[in-house]
Every structure is written in C-alpha cells, then in structure tokens.
Design a protein around this motif. Structure first.
Motif, mmCIF file in Angstrom:
data_model
loop_
_atom_site.group_PDB
_atom_site.id
_atom_site.type_symbol
_atom_site.label_atom_id
_atom_site.label_comp_id
_atom_site.label_asym_id
_atom_site.label_seq_id
_atom_site.Cartn_x
_atom_site.Cartn_y
_atom_site.Cartn_z
ATOM 1 N N PHE A 151 18.263 -38.842 26.589
ATOM 2 C CA PHE A 151 18.170 -37.378 26.699
ATOM 3 C C PHE A 151 17.449 -36.749 25.503
ATOM 4 O O PHE A 151 17.715 -35.614 25.128
ATOM 5 N N GLY A 181 17.142 -32.679 24.906
ATOM 6 C CA GLY A 181 16.846 -32.345 26.294
ATOM 7 C C GLY A 181 17.293 -30.958 26.698
ATOM 8 O O GLY A 181 16.711 -30.347 27.605
ATOM 9 N N ARG A 182 18.319 -30.443 26.029
ATOM 10 C CA ARG A 182 18.799 -29.097 26.369
ATOM 11 C C ARG A 182 17.740 -28.042 26.068
ATOM 12 O O ARG A 182 17.634 -27.035 26.770
ATOM 13 N N ALA A 228 14.574 -28.528 26.276
ATOM 14 C CA ALA A 228 13.545 -28.649 27.310
ATOM 15 C C ALA A 228 14.036 -28.123 28.651
ATOM 16 O O ALA A 228 13.248 -27.610 29.455
ATOM 17 N N GLN A 229 15.349 -28.226 28.909
ATOM 18 C CA GLN A 229 15.912 -27.783 30.189
ATOM 19 C C GLN A 229 16.066 -26.272 30.262
ATOM 20 O O GLN A 229 15.961 -25.683 31.344
ATOM 21 N N ALA A 230 16.362 -25.645 29.120
ATOM 22 C CA ALA A 230 16.600 -24.199 29.122
ATOM 23 C C ALA A 230 15.332 -23.465 29.559
ATOM 24 O O ALA A 230 14.256 -23.691 29.007
ATOM 25 N N VAL A 231 15.465 -22.609 30.542
ATOM 26 C CA VAL A 231 14.309 -21.875 31.047
ATOM 27 C C VAL A 231 13.978 -20.732 30.081
ATOM 28 O O VAL A 231 14.807 -19.882 29.804
ATOM 29 N N GLN A 255 10.416 -24.771 24.233
ATOM 30 C CA GLN A 255 10.626 -25.557 25.442
ATOM 31 C C GLN A 255 9.464 -26.506 25.688
ATOM 32 O O GLN A 255 9.655 -27.684 26.028
ATOM 33 N N GLY A 313 9.690 -30.725 25.605
ATOM 34 C CA GLY A 313 9.357 -31.549 26.763
ATOM 35 C C GLY A 313 8.630 -32.830 26.395
ATOM 36 O O GLY A 313 8.661 -33.819 27.151
#
Length: 280
Positions: free
Chosen positions: A210, A242-243, A245-248, A259, A263
């Motif tokens: 992650f 990873g959080r 990269a996941q957060a919009v 972000q 990634g």
C-alpha cells in the motif's frame, strides 16, 4: 522599486534545506532582481557619504539600509536556573525531555528557549503538551519534532516535514517527485518553478505494501505552507502512502499535486514512478 543585495556566508541560500530547494529559491530571487553573493562573509558596515557601505570579501556594497539576520540566542541568563538545578546546554537552551520536562521535573519549558523547532506553531504544540503532561489531563504525550512542519515564506514558499530524501536513503526509503511544470494548476497560474517530493518507507511487517508509510515531504510552491498540512496529518497518523493517492482531491487545485505524486508509489503516472531515495 528597491534594489536588494543579499550577502550569505553559506555556499548557498537556505543551507539547511536540500540543494535543489536552494536552487529554486535562488533562481526566484535572481528573477526578482535580487543580487546574490553566497559563500561571502560580511566584514564590516560603515557610514559613508550620507549612506552605508557594507564591505565583504573585497566587495563594497552601497546601501541605504542594512538588515542583519544572524540567528538567535536564548535569553536564559539571569533567571536563576542554576540555583534551582535546571540544566542548560552550551548555547543557553533549557534542556528538556520529549515531554517538555526540565531537569527539575515539575518545571516545564516550551518554545524557542528549548532549542527545538523554533516556530510559533511548534511553541503552541509544546505549550499544550506541557500543560497536559504537568496536570495529567487534556492533551498529553511526547513532542514530536519530526511531525512539525517547517515553512519558509519565500516566493515560492518552501515547506518540509519529516525526513528529507537524503535522510530516507539510509532507511530504505522511496521518493515520488512531481515538478510543478507538470502540474496543471501551476501551469494555469504561470508558477511552474518548484516541485512536490513525497518520501515513504517500509513498515515493519507489511514493508512497502500500500505504498509503505509516509515519512516526509518537501514542497516548493506558491502555496507550499498550506499543501504540507495534509502530509503532516498522514505522518502523524502513521498513514499508508496509498491513502494520499486514494483521497479525491479537487481539480485543478494546488493540493491535487499531492495525490498525483502519491500515485507514483503504485505505478507510472504520466511517465513518472517512485524511485529509491538517493537513486536519481
């Protein structure tokens, strides 16, 4: 306008930061018309012909005003600290542990006088922790200097928290980097000087799964001081990279760059991937 000349004894501006940070800020200062003299020691300043002349390494620099920024020293003398057994270091800083206790444990010290993170926001954090630890209620715990952001209000701003790439290189760290020249908001605003650099490292059990753990970041950008807060939260919470990269993130904001850089720990993003720290 006003002509400005900067004389710096170190070999580069912002010597405490990474060299590429210094390079961006030096280029920005030069573009603003600032005359830079690095690696030069100021020898003396004297009045002459109704003005001021600063002499440095054979240079004579004429000026109307001289601003000297030579650091700070703690004003701890004359407080009777020795009489009550409170230790200070060679520079005069009050020695405290991670819970802000002095060598006389009921006594706490916070802020610049401790020699730790000489920033207003750091002193605020120390103060809340010191009171909580002393009273054993409210906000308590250890002061974590590595989770306190450093922000330098140049233009562009410089913001840093946690480990630098050089520090992470000895800990198996990886780095994701995004030049502002490849970031849409920076292009739109015409402010493409700078970069976003995220540092991540392996967790004890899950290693780089992650994206590993957020270890730090260095950002050079017009809004770096605001952008770093998200990384501070991730670092403080021990978040998987990873959080981030996941957060919009809203597009096209400055923070969207966080972000986009994160990634890279999971694959190629517009031709860029995370790399081993120190392995350019």
């Amino acid at each position: 306008g006003t002509s400005v000349t900067l004389v710096e004894v170190a070999e580069r501006v912002l010597p405490a930061e990474e060299p590429d940070v210094s390079a961006v800020v030096a280029a920005a200062l030069a573009a603003d018309g600032v005359e830079l003299h690095t690696g030069v020691r100021l020898e003396r300043v004297e009045p002459r012909d109704g003005g001021i002349v600063a002499v440095a390494a054979g240079l004579e620099l004429s000026a109307e005003r001289v601003l000297v920024a030579a650091g700070r020293r703690p004003n701890s003398e004359g407080l009777g600290l020795e009489e009550v057994g409170i230790r200070t270091d060679a520079a005069g800083h009050i020695v405290v542990d991670d819970r802000l206790a002095t060598s006389v444990r009921p006594v706490r010290a916070v802020g610049d006088v401790t020699g730790r993170s000489a920033f207003t926001h750091a002193a605020d954090e120390m103060g809340r922790l010191a009171v909580g630890n002393a009273l054993r209620k409210g906000v308590r715990g250890r002061f974590r200097a590595e989770a306190v952001p450093v922000t330098i209000f140049t233009d562009p701003e410089v913001a840093r928290v946690g480990l630098t790439e050089a520090e992470a290189a000895t800990r198996g760290g990886r780095v994701a980097e995004l030049p502002l020249a490849e970031m849409d908001r920076a292009i739109t605003d015409g402010r493409t000087e700078g970069f976003i650099r995220l540092v991540a490292g392996p967790r004890r059990l899950t290693r780089n799964l992650f994206g590993g753990r957020v270890l730090g970041a260095t950002i050079v950008a017009p809004r770096a001081g605001e952008m770093i807060a998200e990384v501070v939260l991730a670092l403080r919470a021990g978040t998987f990279t990873g959080r981030l990269a996941q957060a919009v993130h809203a597009y096209p904001t400055w923070s969207y760059g966080i972000q986009k850089a994160a990634g890279q720990f999971f694959g190629e993003v517009e031709g860029r991937r995370a790399r081993r720290a120190g392995g350019r």
